[in-house]
Motif scaffolding. Sequence first.
Motif, PDB file in Angstrom:
ATOM      1  N   UNK A   1     -16.109   2.053  34.394  1.00 51.72           N
ATOM      2  CA  UNK A   1     -16.799   2.417  35.636  1.00 51.72           C
ATOM      3  C   UNK A   1     -17.212   1.167  36.413  1.00 51.72           C
ATOM      4  N   UNK A   2     -17.723   0.160  35.695  1.00 56.53           N
ATOM      5  CA  UNK A   2     -18.120  -1.093  36.357  1.00 56.53           C
ATOM      6  C   UNK A   2     -16.915  -1.775  36.982  1.00 56.53           C
ATOM      7  N   UNK A   3     -15.811  -1.786  36.257  1.00 51.77           N
ATOM      8  CA  UNK A   3     -14.602  -2.434  36.771  1.00 51.77           C
ATOM      9  C   UNK A   3     -14.112  -1.745  38.035  1.00 51.77           C
ATOM     10  N   UNK A   4     -14.197  -0.440  38.068  1.00 49.54           N
ATOM     11  CA  UNK A   4     -13.764   0.305  39.250  1.00 49.54           C
ATOM     12  C   UNK A   4     -14.710   0.076  40.423  1.00 49.54           C
ATOM     13  N   UNK A   5     -15.995  -0.039  40.134  1.00 49.62           N
ATOM     14  CA  UNK A   5     -16.971  -0.263  41.201  1.00 49.62           C
ATOM     15  C   UNK A   5     -16.868  -1.666  41.779  1.00 49.62           C
ATOM     16  N   UNK A   6     -16.588  -2.648  40.908  1.00 47.74           N
ATOM     17  CA  UNK A   6     -16.484  -4.033  41.372  1.00 47.74           C
ATOM     18  C   UNK A   6     -15.226  -4.250  42.206  1.00 47.74           C
ATOM     19  N   UNK A   7     -14.138  -3.639  41.748  1.00 45.30           N
ATOM     20  CA  UNK A   7     -12.867  -3.798  42.452  1.00 45.30           C
ATOM     21  C   UNK A   7     -12.030  -2.561  42.174  1.00 45.30           C
ATOM     22  N   UNK A   8     -11.707  -1.841  43.204  1.00 41.85           N
ATOM     23  CA  UNK A   8     -10.959  -0.589  43.042  1.00 41.85           C
ATOM     24  C   UNK A   8      -9.512  -0.899  42.651  1.00 41.85           C
ATOM     25  N   UNK A   9      -9.354  -1.314  41.401  1.00 38.08           N
ATOM     26  CA  UNK A   9      -8.054  -1.733  40.887  1.00 38.08           C
ATOM     27  C   UNK A   9      -7.240  -0.511  40.467  1.00 38.08           C
ATOM     28  N   UNK A  10      -6.052  -0.286  41.043  1.00 41.56           N
ATOM     29  CA  UNK A  10      -5.242   0.887  40.673  1.00 41.56           C
ATOM     30  C   UNK A  10      -4.886   0.921  39.198  1.00 41.56           C
ATOM     31  N   UNK A  11      -4.699  -0.264  38.590  1.00 45.20           N
ATOM     32  CA  UNK A  11      -4.318  -0.286  37.173  1.00 45.20           C
ATOM     33  C   UNK A  11      -5.475   0.168  36.284  1.00 45.20           C
ATOM     34  N   UNK A  12      -6.717  -0.211  36.636  1.00 42.69           N
ATOM     35  CA  UNK A  12      -7.880   0.261  35.883  1.00 42.69           C
ATOM     36  C   UNK A  12      -8.080   1.754  36.114  1.00 42.69           C
ATOM     37  N   UNK A  13      -7.804   2.179  37.337  1.00 41.63           N
ATOM     38  CA  UNK A  13      -7.914   3.609  37.645  1.00 41.63           C
ATOM     39  C   UNK A  13      -6.930   4.431  36.824  1.00 41.63           C
ATOM     40  N   UNK A  14      -5.740   3.895  36.626  1.00 45.48           N
ATOM     41  CA  UNK A  14      -4.745   4.599  35.800  1.00 45.48           C
ATOM     42  C   UNK A  14      -5.208   4.656  34.339  1.00 45.48           C
ATOM     43  N   UNK A  15      -5.896   3.604  33.886  1.00 45.74           N
ATOM     44  CA  UNK A  15      -6.448   3.611  32.528  1.00 45.74           C
ATOM     45  C   UNK A  15      -7.515   4.695  32.399  1.00 45.74           C
ATOM     46  N   UNK A  16      -8.357   4.817  33.427  1.00 45.58           N
ATOM     47  CA  UNK A  16      -9.399   5.847  33.405  1.00 45.58           C
ATOM     48  C   UNK A  16      -8.783   7.239  33.321  1.00 45.58           C
ATOM     49  N   UNK A  17      -7.725   7.497  34.083  1.00 44.04           N
ATOM     50  CA  UNK A  17      -7.071   8.808  34.050  1.00 44.04           C
ATOM     51  C   UNK A  17      -6.383   9.048  32.704  1.00 44.04           C
ATOM     52  N   UNK A  18      -5.904   7.985  32.083  1.00 41.96           N
ATOM     53  CA  UNK A  18      -5.246   8.132  30.774  1.00 41.96           C
ATOM     54  C   UNK A  18      -6.253   8.531  29.688  1.00 41.96           C
ATOM     55  N   UNK A  19      -7.448   7.935  29.739  1.00 40.17           N
ATOM     56  CA  UNK A  19      -8.432   8.160  28.690  1.00 40.17           C
ATOM     57  C   UNK A  19      -9.314   9.379  28.948  1.00 40.17           C
ATOM     58  N   UNK A  20      -9.433   9.804  30.210  1.00 41.54           N
ATOM     59  CA  UNK A  20     -10.367  10.874  30.560  1.00 41.54           C
ATOM     60  C   UNK A  20     -10.139  12.177  29.773  1.00 41.54           C
ATOM     61  N   UNK A  21      -8.897  12.670  29.595  1.00 46.56           N
ATOM     62  CA  UNK A  21      -8.721  13.918  28.840  1.00 46.56           C
ATOM     63  C   UNK A  21      -9.276  13.853  27.420  1.00 46.56           C
ATOM     64  N   UNK A  22      -9.016  12.754  26.708  1.00 45.05           N
ATOM     65  CA  UNK A  22      -9.524  12.624  25.336  1.00 45.05           C
ATOM     66  C   UNK A  22     -11.035  12.522  25.328  1.00 45.05           C
ATOM     67  N   UNK A  23     -11.597  11.754  26.268  1.00 42.62           N
ATOM     68  CA  UNK A  23     -13.060  11.676  26.390  1.00 42.62           C
ATOM     69  C   UNK A  23     -13.656  13.068  26.592  1.00 42.62           C
ATOM     70  N   UNK A  24     -13.047  13.842  27.483  1.00 42.65           N
ATOM     71  CA  UNK A  24     -13.572  15.175  27.808  1.00 42.65           C
ATOM     72  C   UNK A  24     -13.516  16.112  26.603  1.00 42.65           C
ATOM     73  N   UNK A  25     -12.378  16.143  25.925  1.00 44.04           N
ATOM     74  CA  UNK A  25     -12.231  17.038  24.773  1.00 44.04           C
ATOM     75  C   UNK A  25     -13.259  16.694  23.696  1.00 44.04           C
ATOM     76  N   UNK A  26     -13.437  15.396  23.428  1.00 46.36           N
ATOM     77  CA  UNK A  26     -14.413  14.982  22.420  1.00 46.36           C
ATOM     78  C   UNK A  26     -15.831  15.382  22.823  1.00 46.36           C
TER      79      UNK A  26
END
Length: 496
Positions: free
Chosen positions: A123-148
Amino acid sequence: MDLAHILRELNITEASDAAGSCSVLAALGRICERFENAAEGQGRILEDTAEMFTISPLTLLFPEVNTDLRGAYLDLVNSLSRYAALPVCDTDSGTLPAKSYEDIPTKARAVCTTLLALSVQIEKALNNENNPSVKSLARTLAPTFCILSITHLQEQLWTSAASRKSALQLLSSVVRMSGSKSVQEMLSGRPDEDERGVLGPILDTLQPELTKECWKRNQAVKHVFSWLLVQIRRPWLTEYLEKVFPPSLLISDDYRTENKVLGVHCLHHIVLNVPAADLRQFNRAQVLYHALFNHLYTSETPLIQVVLPCLLDLLSVIEKAPAHVGLPRKPNRFDDALRLMLTHMEMEHKLDLRRVYASNLVLFIERIGIGIIRHLKRLERVILGYLEVSDAPEEKARLSIMDALKKTLQIAWPRMERRVDSLARSLLKFLVNVSSDSLHSQLKEQLMTKATHCLILLDHCSKGKLQTLLREVDSSCVPDHVLKCIQQVTAATPYE
């Protein structure tokens, strides 16, 4: 504690020399390998990993997010999630004793705390710089985070107050990490920005566990599915109909009542939030109708309580409204359901089930409209029987049955004159009994008021004949409360 010390604690030497993608990959791979191979001490590894995520510079954690780095993070997150997973259930009931989950809350809390540290950094990385590659990492991990987090969010045998709090913190962080304002927005996406939500990937992840052979092996999966489903409403749910309808139907078809109730709860949400045209497509509505209709033969109160409202809303999808039906009005599935319901009501002796039936009867009468005249004979027997039996102290069944009588009199008044004698006699007997019962004064007044309104409607149906008969009542033989009700009826505006 500095980063170098943390890395030494985790036995990571490769990553302590240089910063960059290679060192992150090495660290994540080493943590994952050590965690999966450890016979004990996983709690300490989780603490050190959380500390590493917290104090590491963002440039070290997310130097240049590529496919390899996303895969490394996902492997680690999956490994940690498996540590907090529920034990596999091989019994036909799909349940395990409470002692089987004794260590799960502690594990879940530790894992959620570790993943929370990671999500905060993303979240900090996205707020500091809206990096598309970090955003793709967030979308990759979000489903597993949510299920857990959803697995350990609800009050169940495998959760505690502390683990639920940690799960909620993780879920809230994931919502912020995704740039959403709510869980619903995170799941469904933002159509105005052409951004899809994470519900699709989550359902794809859950799909192998929601098959006929596997859904009982993990006791949490049905609750995760149900929780997710009810978060999505119109118009977004239609997009996922093919993924959510079969599991809901499967759960509702189980032999255990609690699973049937959960499944019907999911199906009702689908009926309310999916357009009628999509429900009728591929005969989905017909399949659902037969499944719900078969549930009417049960005598389990919790199930009937959810089946009747669901069936009522589904019938409005399948059948035309009474106002739009041509002449002559032919019997339809509304009639089939109401006929079976009245048959069960007439024979039912359990008070809790009588309350459920009575509370839903007035809704059926409203929906079927003038078609209720086909059922007046059986309906009259039901009303008379329910008025005679008290369900104190709340009298919910008798309050509801008088609402049903009132609605019937308003809709089918041309056919009610021949039934005035039996209904009026029953209502007067009801008034006498209530006046002598030791009920709360407010409840007693409510019962007598409803009965009085029904008598007034009956008088209108009889074209004023009931008023004439009531004026002949000997006031000296009638309790004061009943006499007051009779006077209200005789003083009402006469039939014209």
